[in-house]
Design a protein around this motif. Sequence first.
Motif, PDB file in Angstrom:
ATOM      1  N   THR A 142      -9.761   1.325  -2.014  1.00  0.00           N
ATOM      2  CA  THR A 142     -10.011   0.164  -1.154  1.00  0.00           C
ATOM      3  C   THR A 142     -11.207   0.447  -0.251  1.00  0.00           C
ATOM      4  OG1 THR A 142      -7.648  -0.364  -1.127  1.00  0.00           O
ATOM      5  CG2 THR A 142      -9.018  -1.402   0.552  1.00  0.00           C
ATOM      6  N   SER A 168      -4.388   3.891   1.064  1.00  0.00           N
ATOM      7  CA  SER A 168      -3.647   3.333  -0.063  1.00  0.00           C
ATOM      8  C   SER A 168      -3.388   4.380  -1.131  1.00  0.00           C
ATOM      9  CB  SER A 168      -4.431   2.165  -0.662  1.00  0.00           C
ATOM     10  OG  SER A 168      -3.787   1.681  -1.817  1.00  0.00           O
ATOM     11  N   SER A 214       0.799  -1.228   0.000  1.00  0.00           N
ATOM     12  CA  SER A 214       0.000   0.000   0.000  1.00  0.00           C
ATOM     13  C   SER A 214       0.827   1.270   0.000  1.00  0.00           C
ATOM     14  CB  SER A 214      -0.915   0.009   1.228  1.00  0.00           C
ATOM     15  OG  SER A 214      -0.150   0.059   2.423  1.00  0.00           O
TER      16      SER A 214
END
Length: 832
Positions: free
Chosen positions: A311, A306, A111
Amino acid sequence: MKRIIIFLLLGLVFSNISAQKITVTANKKALSEVLIDLRDQYDFQLSFNNDLLSAYIVSLDKSFSSKDKTIDFLLRKLPLNYQKSNEVYLIFPEERITQYRIFGQIMDKESLEPLPFSHLTINDSPMATDEQGNFSFTSETDSTFLILASHLGYFIHDTLVNQGANQNILLTAASTDLPEITVTDKIVQTFIKMGNQAGNLKLNHKIAGFLPTNNDNSVFELLRLQPGILAAGEQKNDLIIWGSYEGESQVLFDNITLWGLKNVYEDIGAVNPLVVKNIEVLKGGFDVRYGDRVGGIVHITGKNGSRLKPTLNLTLNNITASGSYEQPIGKRSSLLLAFRQTYYNLFKDEQIKYASSNADLQGQGLGKALASSLGDLDVAPDYKFHDLNFKFTSNWENGDNFSLSLMSGQDRYSYDITTESYTNAKKHKYEGNDQFGGSINYGKVWRNGNTSSLSVSRSELDTKTSDVVSITRIRTNEEFFRRDDKSKNNILEYRATLKNSFVFAEDQNFETGINYINDEVNLKEDSLDINILHIKSKADRIGCYFQNNLNISNGVSIKAGFLANYPINLKKVYWEPRISLSLKLSERVAINGAWGLYKQFITKSSVVSETGDFRYIWVGANEKDIPVLESVHHVAGGSYNNNGFTFSVEGYYKKTDGHTRYYKYRQEGNISLGKSKSYGLDIFAKKDLGDHTLWISYTLSKTLENFDYFNTNEYRRALHDQRHEIKTAGLLALKPFYISANYIYGSGFPIYSSRNKIVAEPDYTRLDAALIYKFYPKKTKCELGVLFHNILDRNNITYESYEKIPLDQINSISIYTETVPTSIRLYFKITI
């Protein structure tokens, strides 16, 4: 004749003067050629490397009175030096120390999240990154750096890099939630890491998702399983670390002070687990970068979000709904949003019992009969909770970073109790809390590898309580007792901190900082609609610190520094010197120790009611009736690590002066000053067996106190004093199933009678378990879990919620609230 002699002498003098005058005329001429001309014209005796000096070009038209001044001027701005021996000038290159620097950032490979407080070993020198994962190192011997980087829950990264900026190191998480993962020749640190500083440990929050902890409270549950942090008693508003009193330990989230870890019924904590990245615990003996508390520090760093792909996380259990969304903005920025909301009443009649016992604690007369006849009281409290988190983060190519973090939370808790015997007693209790906070953080990486960070934060807690008790005689319906107490307590803090880290040598760096803190406390209490107390206090102060970090050869590290605070209202400088030592005896064995002086300028004073109930209020120090808290910490310990086995032992001794307690005596309010001493021993052992983990901890401790209203010099056991506590937990990774359990035993707290005698000390036991199933439909990650709380159905007594309700002028019943009964929690989580 005389005139001739005089003219001859003058001529000799002028001729000598003329002979001493040296003229240098050169136009873009090599220094070697200039020196050769001086040798030929003025009889200079020289020794030098012709190739070296021919690289330096000279343009000059100047006269000098001596040969020394001529050479000095020619070499003054060049990396050259000379020595004079028997009229010979030996010219040679100046010895210059070349420094090679490396700096960069430790990040999550999946990430690109910065990993704060990661551990590094660079060319055999141990160090740690800052809260943004930045590191910097200087070498005088080699331009190639051997780096060993580690972070809890990540595989250890071993690499060799050359000097230069922005050497970003990407670590791979051990738990990536992939269907299959193959790992060879890699080592991973799974759960806990003892830092190279006394009283310090780091926790891997990722593993909390596999433990029998509720999804909304895994941060607190993970903390209470650690040695030295009290688990027995299920305190809901604070953390008791190494015998510290309520309000003496600080919880920071993204540099925002959290004034209370609201944790009603062990289900919902103040920090949303979906936004947590890193947890660092400083139990005591911590360095000068942290101040304002005489207890411990819990530093929680939130996720940035991220930077690679959007996400979405959604979690639903039978109590709350929660979720988070992460959105990349460009290549270097991200946005994170998160929420939690109760949608179902937390408590049910059949789920919680308020154990009534010990009416008339001496066990005599009418009270004993009442206690046996009342039995358990069925109560259905009403509870509501919701919170929000927002964070924007941006990282620049030169290593600078910026973040804006905002949070808010609100909870409401109330219940009613009615007892019927020969009297009718009714009790209504309400508590409402509103927590608000925000911080702006900017980190700067300078060209020379030094770092600076600026943080500005605001944090506020509003608490409102209401406690109404009425007693009437059933036969006559006559009310002969009534209490109606209401309180409002507000605490507001503004904080600005500038930190700097300077790398001077391979084995030494300095840390300095300056801060400004402003705390405002407002307390108002009413009884029967009559104002009985109104306190407004303000504590603003300026502080600065300096710390020298020295890494000596053979694994010896020393930190020494001081923190100075100047409270503006007190007009006095308070010094806090601190020192710590770490000695690495081998790759497996290390010992450390620390000593420090700690001050606290706002405190949570205890308030004792006429019935013996305890509650706590925030107040500011004024050095009149509210002194500045002062504590001295002594910490020593050691650890052993080998092949997945970790063993550590750590001892502490703390003395604290300046406790305050409000109490009522003969209808008059009084302020009592007190002091305490705490000492104990933490033992921890953990073993990793492949993907499986088992750990156990034992704490032996003692906390004693003495207040001036005791009218004796003897120390008594504090209300949170507990001699023994054992905590064990295990995780079996039978992919895709995960089975875990934890067990807690505490020897119990003292319960005092009205005559200050200990009449009971019930122990605490709790067994929890969890079964989790992970599966991966299409491009999503899903979890199904069932959590079993208090499997043994132990009716434990909580530390904070002990109350007495009067039945008449003589007798009362004791109420122990909010214990965790046997219950089952179901949850479903999906990540897209």
